[in-house]
Design a protein around this motif. Structure first.
Motif, PDB file in Angstrom:
ATOM      1  N   MET A  95       0.840  -1.201   0.000  1.00  0.00           N
ATOM      2  CA  MET A  95       0.000   0.000   0.000  1.00  0.00           C
ATOM      3  C   MET A  95       0.884   1.263   0.000  1.00  0.00           C
ATOM      4  O   MET A  95       0.557   2.256  -0.659  1.00  0.00           O
ATOM      5  N   GLY A  98       2.792   1.501  -3.446  1.00  0.00           N
ATOM      6  CA  GLY A  98       1.782   1.903  -4.432  1.00  0.00           C
ATOM      7  C   GLY A  98       1.486   3.394  -4.311  1.00  0.00           C
ATOM      8  O   GLY A  98       1.353   4.098  -5.319  1.00  0.00           O
ATOM      9  N   SER A  99       1.425   3.892  -3.076  1.00  0.00           N
ATOM     10  CA  SER A  99       1.188   5.325  -2.856  1.00  0.00           C
ATOM     11  C   SER A  99       2.362   6.162  -3.365  1.00  0.00           C
ATOM     12  O   SER A  99       2.167   7.255  -3.908  1.00  0.00           O
ATOM     13  N   GLU A 101       4.236   5.355  -5.888  1.00  0.00           N
ATOM     14  CA  GLU A 101       4.116   5.349  -7.356  1.00  0.00           C
ATOM     15  C   GLU A 101       3.057   6.348  -7.824  1.00  0.00           C
ATOM     16  O   GLU A 101       3.257   7.054  -8.814  1.00  0.00           O
ATOM     17  N   LYS A 102       1.931   6.387  -7.112  1.00  0.00           N
ATOM     18  CA  LYS A 102       0.863   7.313  -7.495  1.00  0.00           C
ATOM     19  C   LYS A 102       1.314   8.757  -7.321  1.00  0.00           C
ATOM     20  O   LYS A 102       1.000   9.625  -8.135  1.00  0.00           O
ATOM     21  N   ARG A 125      -7.653  10.684 -10.764  1.00  0.00           N
ATOM     22  CA  ARG A 125      -7.675   9.262 -10.395  1.00  0.00           C
ATOM     23  C   ARG A 125      -6.496   8.906  -9.479  1.00  0.00           C
ATOM     24  O   ARG A 125      -6.674   8.235  -8.466  1.00  0.00           O
ATOM     25  N   ALA A 128      -7.119  10.164  -6.030  1.00  0.00           N
ATOM     26  CA  ALA A 128      -8.138   9.364  -5.344  1.00  0.00           C
ATOM     27  C   ALA A 128      -7.545   8.035  -4.869  1.00  0.00           C
ATOM     28  O   ALA A 128      -7.840   7.555  -3.762  1.00  0.00           O
ATOM     29  N   GLN A 129      -6.701   7.439  -5.699  1.00  0.00           N
ATOM     30  CA  GLN A 129      -6.047   6.176  -5.318  1.00  0.00           C
ATOM     31  C   GLN A 129      -5.147   6.406  -4.105  1.00  0.00           C
ATOM     32  O   GLN A 129      -5.102   5.606  -3.172  1.00  0.00           O
ATOM     33  N   GLY A 132      -7.233   6.993  -0.997  1.00  0.00           N
ATOM     34  CA  GLY A 132      -7.796   5.706  -0.583  1.00  0.00           C
ATOM     35  C   GLY A 132      -6.792   4.897   0.215  1.00  0.00           C
ATOM     36  O   GLY A 132      -7.109   4.311   1.258  1.00  0.00           O
ATOM     37  N   ALA A 133      -5.551   4.873  -0.259  1.00  0.00           N
ATOM     38  CA  ALA A 133      -4.501   4.128   0.434  1.00  0.00           C
ATOM     39  C   ALA A 133      -4.177   4.757   1.786  1.00  0.00           C
ATOM     40  O   ALA A 133      -4.010   4.052   2.790  1.00  0.00           O
TER      41      ALA A 133
END
Lengths: 209, 209
Positions: A95, A98-99, A101-102, A125, A128-129, A132-133
């Motif tokens: 998580m 991934g954050s 990377e976003k 997007r 938002a991802q 969310g994380a």
């Protein structure tokens, strides 16, 4: 060992914090990923890379940390080799990376496009991802560390994520919205291993060669 | 177990191939990452997700495969738990998943921007990173499998990368340029586990909800 990369990259920093935590001696090569010579170190022009004794070059922060964990052994490793705790730590890391990377996607989208060319649908997007994380991680964070009493690689990686957000995309980490992650970040940044791996003011990404 | 994601994603497919190779039974949820309901499965709206028995949802192909490896045990696992072979496999996977990310970056850049808004400097860089990785992987590939006689997670991941390149960015994988990877891909695609995890014609990414 030689760690290649700037500490402004949260992926480089998590390797550096891990190396310092394990008291492993290393030199550093601060070459920018945008310098043409980077291709000689890593054919994918990515950081971190770790040149280990014997000359082999390792790629990818996760794979490098896996190697360091094996090097220091199960007593010192910040991720256990198996079991529920490993799964929980790997999930928090998934998580958190991934954050990262976003966040980098948003930073790069703004860097490589003129303001009128930024893909609004894409950045909305990504944001938002990311939120969310962060909501998920904040809701699952223990005290004082992510898993409770034990300091693990989840803390290293989350600490590096939050430090990076504060530095490069502060609107994604407004003060007060993620109170557990905020306290976790403060505890991490107070540790010797984090202090030694602070990005210098001239370590900026994406930087030009 | 329920695997969430479309096989057009090489990250989903590598988990599916691994599940089939291990003869683990699972159902599939083909919900698109662009469907609003995805947020209820994964707060980061990413695939693959794996809903395991008991209801916990796991994220990230690497972390999911790590969990499956522990589930089937060291005799069957496609990645050994330690040693030189583990390091070699993780390094090939790092290069292959990095290549997947670079491919997806190009695919998304083209999807989310009008042709005149595409960041030329960015896509040229991604393509150079991708070809750097493919040259490296082709030069290091053994016969018949990446590590020689043994079929490992490096083969699963490389097979999924090459299948994805052929499908979505064929100009990055021109026939004849990477002969070892080409043969590896043919061997992989002939395996039962790969055949069972072929993307259907309507599994396309990025897809609209």
């Amino acid at each position: 060992m030689i760690l290649v990369g700037q500490y402004d990259s949260p992926f480089v920093r998590r390797v550096a914090v891990t190396l310092h935590h394990y008291h492993l001696r290393f030199e550093r090569n601060r070459l920018s990923v945008f310098h043409p010579a980077m291709v000689e170190i890593n054919p994918m022009m990515r950081v971190p890379s770790l040149i280990i004794d014997g000359g082999e070059t390792l790629y990818d922060s996760g794979a490098i940390i896996d190697y360091l964990d094996e090097m220091v052994g199960p007593q010192k490793a910040l991720t256990p080799r198996n079991g529920d705790e490993r799964r929980q730590i790997l999930q928090a890391i998934a998580m958190a990376t991934g954050s990262m990377e976003k966040t980098i996607s948003v930073v790069y989208e703004r860097h490589f496009h003129a303001p009128q060319g930024i893909a609004h649908e894409w950045t909305v997007r990504c944001m938002a991802q990311l939120s969310g994380a962060l909501v998920h991680l904040d809701a699952h964070a223990g005290e004082p560390w992510y898993l409770g009493r034990k300091f693990t690689q989840a803390d290293v990686t989350l600490g590096c994520l939050i430090g990076y957000l504060k530095l490069r995309l502060p609107e994604a980490f407004p003060l007060g919205r993620y109170p557990h992650l905020e306290r976790l970040s403060e505890r991490c940044e107070a540790l010797d291993a984090f202090i030694k791996a602070k990005p210098a003011p001239d370590e900026l990404m994406p930087a030009k060669a």
